[in-house]
Enzyme design. Sequence first.
Site, PDB file in Angstrom:
ATOM      1  N   ASP A 675       0.773  -1.161  -0.002  1.00  0.00           N
ATOM      2  CA  ASP A 675      -0.010  -0.082   0.031  1.00  0.00           C
ATOM      3  C   ASP A 675       0.752   1.232  -0.003  1.00  0.00           C
ATOM      4  OD1 ASP A 675      -2.681   1.356   0.217  1.00  0.00           O
ATOM      5  OD2 ASP A 675      -1.912   1.897   2.113  1.00  0.00           O
ATOM      6  N   LYS A 679       1.240   4.211  -2.853  1.00  0.00           N
ATOM      7  CA  LYS A 679       1.329   5.668  -2.559  1.00  0.00           C
ATOM      8  C   LYS A 679       2.384   6.419  -3.004  1.00  0.00           C
ATOM      9  CE  LYS A 679      -1.980   4.936   1.144  1.00  0.00           C
ATOM     10  NZ  LYS A 679      -2.067   5.112   2.862  1.00  0.00           N
TER      11      LYS A 679
END
Length: 811
Positions: A675, A679
């Site tokens: 994740d 990002k």
Amino acid sequence: MKVLKFGGTSVGSVKSILSLKKIVEKEAKRQPVIVVVSALGGITDKLLSTAQLALKHDNLWRREYSAMVDRHHTLIDTIITDPQNREDLFNTVDALFEQLKSIYFGVYLIHDLSAKTRNAIVSYGERLSSQIVATLIRGAKWFDSRKFIKTVRRNDKSMIDQQLTTHLILETFKDLPRISLVPGFISKDRDTDETTNLGRGGSDYTAAIIAGALNAEVLEIWTDVNGFMTADPKVIKTAYTINELNYVEAMELCNFGAKVIYPPTIYPVCIKNIPIKVKNTFNPNNPGTIIKSKIEDDNKPIKGISSISGTALITVSGLSMVGVIGVNRRIFTALANRGISVFMVSQASSENSTSIGVREEDAPEAVEVLNKEFYAEISDGRMFQMHAECGLATIAIVGENMKHTPGIAGKLFGTLGRSGISVIACAQGASETNISFVVKGEYLRKSLNVLHDSFFLSEYKELNLFICGVGTVGGKLIEQIKDQYDALKEHSRLKLTVVGIASSHNAIFNRDGVDLSNFREQLKASLPSDPEKLRDKIIGMNIFNAVFVDCTASKEIADLYQTFLEHNISVVAANKIAASDQYDKYIKLKETALTKGVKFRFETNVGAGLPIIGTINDLRNSGDKILKIEAVLSGTLNFIFNEISEKMPFSETVKKAKEEGYSEPDPRVDLSGVDVIRKLVILAREAGYRVEQADVEKHFFIPQDYFNGSLEDFWKKLPDLDAGFEKKRELLEKEGKRWRFVASMVGGKTSVGLKSISKNHPFYNLEGSNNIVLLTTERYKEYPMLIQGYGAGASVTAAGVFANVMSIANI
């Protein structure tokens, strides 16, 4: 003296005809009135269709004829209460019906339906209705309009003999009764004494001719709408009544499909400066629309939007047309001689082509006429064969003040372009009262909606949302939209309509808006859906100001973005997959959005509701350069490493993060750092660097084998890591440091990993699940820009998505 005209719907039912009686009697107490009435609603069409049955020797004509008799009889029985009046009226009406029956029988016998016979047949509609109304209204005197409305035959059409008609009207009404009752539409030829008519909608014209001849105070047109609307209310639900129009604006709107009054109605009263009031028989207290020569304090550039569906565009083209005088004269003369009306003309400045708009039903004959007219030029190649492009629609924006407002045309075509609507042809007169253009028929509804919204004719600006994903984020977003709906309408004049909601297996759609109070129940009861069906339905709805909102983590849904953007549907994504996918795909999405004039927003991909991406974009757009990014981007991991302590081992902090909703259902997604990598890739790209996920240098803090096997195996094995983490934590505590999972980008080089942060670092005191980003730029080099705040949780993420939607609305 007033002239009042009542249309077919105003005499079509018991309720409407009694309302008519009340209106007339109220007006007659103040001054003399002349009342002009149409046939009962639908009767003119029925008279003609019955004639066609008789012509085809179809005995069904008798049944249709009897149905008309029964309808008139039933109406008389219901509204005429005086026995003698009722008997006299029945005798009059039955005598007319006997005449009509004889004509039908003649058509049936000889298989011929001439124009003369057709005119005679349709005249009975007004002759019957006017006798009924004259009997209903006490003291009304009936006049046969055929005695004073005279026509003359020109170009195979019956045209008003204005001079004779005016003379006869003055003679007929020199002693004006309190209430005069006149059948509209019908007339007589001055030379042959044959019954003629003024065309469909001719009752309006009858009333205008009488009003003009007698210098009436006002002409009132009573119909079934409150007046002229800003657009067709059947298409534009936010359309509203226009209070005032001048004669030119009203004429333009009528010519382009506004079926409020018959276009020729305006001229006879305009030249006498007699105002026209359009009123609603079913809502007589509504002020309606007034049409007059000059409007005071008129500052609206656009008054209304009108349209004609079923348009065909015929293009006359050829190099031989350039500089040749008389080509257009030949075009319009040839068409006029065949009675074909042209309502729009567009010509190239090079003069090598002229496009004309005609009704679709006239297109085959128009093509035949023009091919015959230019046969010689087509034969030797100087001109091309004529062809008609059908399935089109013509739209016009109308307003006298357009000529005083620069940029109207630019705004018009820009608005259409951003909505993916191509203009096929356009025309604007030197008076600048009307800009008309042709689009594909399938885009008519969308065009009308987006123009009505863009030119502030709508009370509210509208966005139509398709929300995909109803989990924690999607559910909160829908809740927030529901809670804010009224406030946004009141304070921001913004109407957010959720027209579609999709879960992983089902979808519901409603062009007028889904009921958000019970959408989950609706989803359960709906038909199954999948990404392909979802895509086809959203594109097929062809709705204006559309925004697709993705609150899923699905790659299949993310793969739909490109198609949506290509169809001028903006995309707001909480889903990180698209923006972190292959760089070329990411760039293509951004470029498509830019080219199409729509938006691709994904602020919540990084930092939930924090304005990180927006800030980077603002810095770059102002000419700054991003040199370095340091960030703690996982609220989940920050929560875990803030909670870890002597009493709270690592495995327990992971469980707590899941229980309190900070982690994914499978926390390995967060622990793997995937994740954060996504990002970081998104931030680096937005900062102007070409970065792929594979380029990120990764330093993981959990052995790889913990990510293999089942989730149950993971939970069993996780406590094995507690001792090692506690030993490192004790050492870290002695050094006065804390763990932070940091994402870094320096000059395009990226890395993620668990780092020890000292007390003097901005990341040290980061609490809970907060996120923090440090931006070092050419301008912010010595003192980096810091963005910090709550970076996880369904509510803040949903709020960030909501803010992205609002940013589209405010453009």
